[in-house]
Design an enzyme around this catalytic site. Structure first.
Site, PDB file in Angstrom:
ATOM      1  N   HIS A 284       2.088   3.426  -9.135  1.00  0.00           N
ATOM      2  CA  HIS A 284       1.912   1.982  -9.365  1.00  0.00           C
ATOM      3  C   HIS A 284       3.094   1.415 -10.157  1.00  0.00           C
ATOM      4  O   HIS A 284       3.549   0.306  -9.893  1.00  0.00           O
ATOM      5  CB  HIS A 284       0.597   1.707 -10.090  1.00  0.00           C
ATOM      6  CG  HIS A 284      -0.617   2.104  -9.279  1.00  0.00           C
ATOM      7  ND1 HIS A 284      -0.782   1.736  -7.962  1.00  0.00           N
ATOM      8  CD2 HIS A 284      -1.722   2.837  -9.602  1.00  0.00           C
ATOM      9  CE1 HIS A 284      -1.932   2.232  -7.503  1.00  0.00           C
ATOM     10  NE2 HIS A 284      -2.515   2.904  -8.481  1.00  0.00           N
TER      11      HIS A 284
ATOM     12  N   LEU B 241      10.887 -20.380  -5.371  1.00  0.00           N
ATOM     13  CA  LEU B 241       9.999 -19.475  -4.626  1.00  0.00           C
ATOM     14  C   LEU B 241       8.616 -19.522  -5.263  1.00  0.00           C
ATOM     15  O   LEU B 241       8.493 -19.433  -6.488  1.00  0.00           O
ATOM     16  CB  LEU B 241      10.546 -18.034  -4.697  1.00  0.00           C
ATOM     17  CG  LEU B 241       9.614 -16.944  -4.155  1.00  0.00           C
ATOM     18  CD1 LEU B 241       9.536 -16.988  -2.624  1.00  0.00           C
ATOM     19  CD2 LEU B 241      10.094 -15.552  -4.592  1.00  0.00           C
TER      20      LEU B 241
ATOM     21  N   ASP C 171       0.835  -1.209   0.000  1.00  0.00           N
ATOM     22  CA  ASP C 171       0.000   0.000   0.000  1.00  0.00           C
ATOM     23  C   ASP C 171       0.867   1.256   0.000  1.00  0.00           C
ATOM     24  O   ASP C 171       1.976   1.253   0.541  1.00  0.00           O
ATOM     25  CB  ASP C 171      -0.927  -0.018   1.229  1.00  0.00           C
ATOM     26  CG  ASP C 171      -2.098   0.951   1.074  1.00  0.00           C
ATOM     27  OD1 ASP C 171      -2.379   1.391  -0.063  1.00  0.00           O
ATOM     28  OD2 ASP C 171      -2.735   1.273   2.094  1.00  0.00           O
TER      29      ASP C 171
HETATM   30  C1  IPE Z   1      -5.363  -2.829  -0.131  1.00  0.00           C
HETATM   31  O1  IPE Z   1      -5.047  -1.492  -0.333  1.00  0.00           O
HETATM   32  C2  IPE Z   1      -5.340  -3.562  -1.411  1.00  0.00           C
HETATM   33  C3  IPE Z   1      -4.074  -3.585  -2.137  1.00  0.00           C
HETATM   34  C4  IPE Z   1      -2.899  -3.174  -1.722  1.00  0.00           C
HETATM   35  C5  IPE Z   1      -4.137  -4.185  -3.432  1.00  0.00           C
HETATM   36  P1  IPE Z   1      -6.176  -0.364  -0.383  1.00  0.00           P
HETATM   37  O2  IPE Z   1      -5.453   0.920  -0.509  1.00  0.00           O
HETATM   38  O3  IPE Z   1      -7.164  -0.679  -1.441  1.00  0.00           O
HETATM   39  O4  IPE Z   1      -6.855  -0.522   1.047  1.00  0.00           O
HETATM   40  P2  IPE Z   1      -7.870   0.430   1.825  1.00  0.00           P
HETATM   41  O5  IPE Z   1      -9.039   0.653   0.925  1.00  0.00           O
HETATM   42  O6  IPE Z   1      -7.140   1.698   2.127  1.00  0.00           O
HETATM   43  O7  IPE Z   1      -8.207  -0.331   3.058  1.00  0.00           O
HETATM   44  C1  IPE Z   2      -1.735   0.179  -3.346  1.00  0.00           C
HETATM   45  O1  IPE Z   2      -1.497   1.530  -3.409  1.00  0.00           O
HETATM   46  C2  IPE Z   2      -1.926  -0.425  -4.720  1.00  0.00           C
HETATM   47  C3  IPE Z   2      -3.327  -0.769  -5.028  1.00  0.00           C
HETATM   48  C4  IPE Z   2      -4.329  -0.764  -4.200  1.00  0.00           C
HETATM   49  C5  IPE Z   2      -3.586  -1.138  -6.386  1.00  0.00           C
HETATM   50  P1  IPE Z   2      -2.682   2.594  -3.355  1.00  0.00           P
HETATM   51  O2  IPE Z   2      -3.050   2.930  -4.757  1.00  0.00           O
HETATM   52  O3  IPE Z   2      -3.775   2.129  -2.484  1.00  0.00           O
HETATM   53  O4  IPE Z   2      -1.924   3.825  -2.693  1.00  0.00           O
HETATM   54  P2  IPE Z   2      -2.531   4.883  -1.697  1.00  0.00           P
HETATM   55  O5  IPE Z   2      -3.105   4.132  -0.523  1.00  0.00           O
HETATM   56  O6  IPE Z   2      -3.574   5.643  -2.445  1.00  0.00           O
HETATM   57  O7  IPE Z   2      -1.357   5.718  -1.318  1.00  0.00           O
HETATM   58 MG    MG Z   3      -4.166   2.375  -0.494  1.00  0.00          MG
END
Ligand code: IPE
Ligand code: IPE
Ligand code: MG
Length: 248
Positions: free
Chosen positions: A28, A122, A11
């Site tokens: 990303h 792995l 995240d």
């Molecule tokens: C969780 O991250 C899912 C992934 C990293 C793919 P999110 O950014 O979607 O989670 P929430 O919505 O903040 O809980």
């Molecule tokens: C996690 O990063 C990746 C996915 C959920 C695809 P986020 O896109 O949730 O990044 P933040 O939380 O907005 O910083």
């Molecule tokens: Mg996020």
């Protein structure tokens, strides 16, 4: 002790990009670059399974443009990385509901899984359109179908049977869970499988979560005592105090 299975919620990509006045997709992309480093590190360090949360069943709530770019990035990343992964002995597996994926992505996933199917160094599991509730729902559906077909009776249902019908049935449960990006929640990740995992949260945003951060998490894990419901003395093999006093 080294964990056999590490499960990560990657995240913080969006915030990483925002800090740099870049579009979210740039975060990303940087996140994918980091996956390469972390996978290499895991393959070299002897970890058996690495499960990465790439797209949750709730991420469909994001703006359509971000979803499209993420799915495109997924195809590009698999195509670009698959030979390198294969050479490194990595077996790739995707878990989650692939029904809504574009045909191109489905094809690319099938080819990548087939290409690396015999690798043993792995296990790299990517959770895409995955949700812990989806996983449990699918398991319930499969068991209910067996009951309907008279292949199973309700009294046969056990935790083991449920576990056998989940996505990661053939792999050890995660020993260590890591979430980058500062949030301290599970976000519908591996709900069943995380029952006894050690949890590790860090504020580091995913694109910045480097191998030193991974090592810090491993050290934190190694310093913990996993008790699985027992007492600390039982686990460390010390004489149990109650039994000990009875014996005296
Ligand atoms: C969780 O991250 C899912 C992934 C990293 C793919 P999110 O950014 O979607 O989670 P929430 O919505 O903040 O809980
Ligand atoms: C996690 O990063 C990746 C996915 C959920 C695809 P986020 O896109 O949730 O990044 P933040 O939380 O907005 O910083
Ligand atoms: Mg996020």
């Amino acid at each position: 002790m080294l964990p056999r299975h590490v499960a990560i919620i990657m995240d913080g990509n969006g915030r990483w990009a925002r800090q740099r006045q870049m579009p979210r997709i740039a975060g990303h992309r940087a996140g994918v670059e980091n996956v390469r480093e972390i996978v290499r590190f895991c393959a070299e360090s002897g970890i058996e399974v690495l499960t990465l949360f790439a797209f949750s069943s709730e991420n469909w709530r994001r703006p359509p443009n971000e979803i499209k770019l993420l799915l495109d990035l997924f195809v590009i990343a698999i195509e670009e990385e698959i030979e390198r992964l294969h050479e490194a002995g990595v077996r790739l597996r995707i878990i989650g509901d692939d029904a809504p994926f574009p045909p191109k992505l489905k094809k690319c996933i099938a080819a990548a899984e087939a290409r690396t199917a015999n690798n043993t160094r792995l296990n790299l599991v990517i959770a895409a359109n995955y949700g812990g509730r989806w996983d449990l729902t699918e398991a319930v559906r499969k068991l209910a179908q067996k009951i309907e077909n008279n292949e199973l009776s309700t009294s046969d249902i056990s935790p083991e049977l449920i576990a056998e019908n989940l996505s990661l049935a053939d792999l050890p449960e995660p020993d260590l869970f890591i979430r980058s990006g500062g949030e301290q929640r599970i976000s519908n990740y591996l709900l069943w499988q995380l029952a006894y995992s050690e949890l590790y949260f860090t504020d580091r945003l995913w694109p910045d979560f480097g191998t030193e951060d991974f090592e810090t998490a491993l050290h934190s894990y190694a310093a913990r005592q996993r008790r699985f419901g027992m007492t600390g003395d039982q686990v460390s093999g010390k004489r149990d105090t109650v039994a000990g006093s009875q014996a005296e």
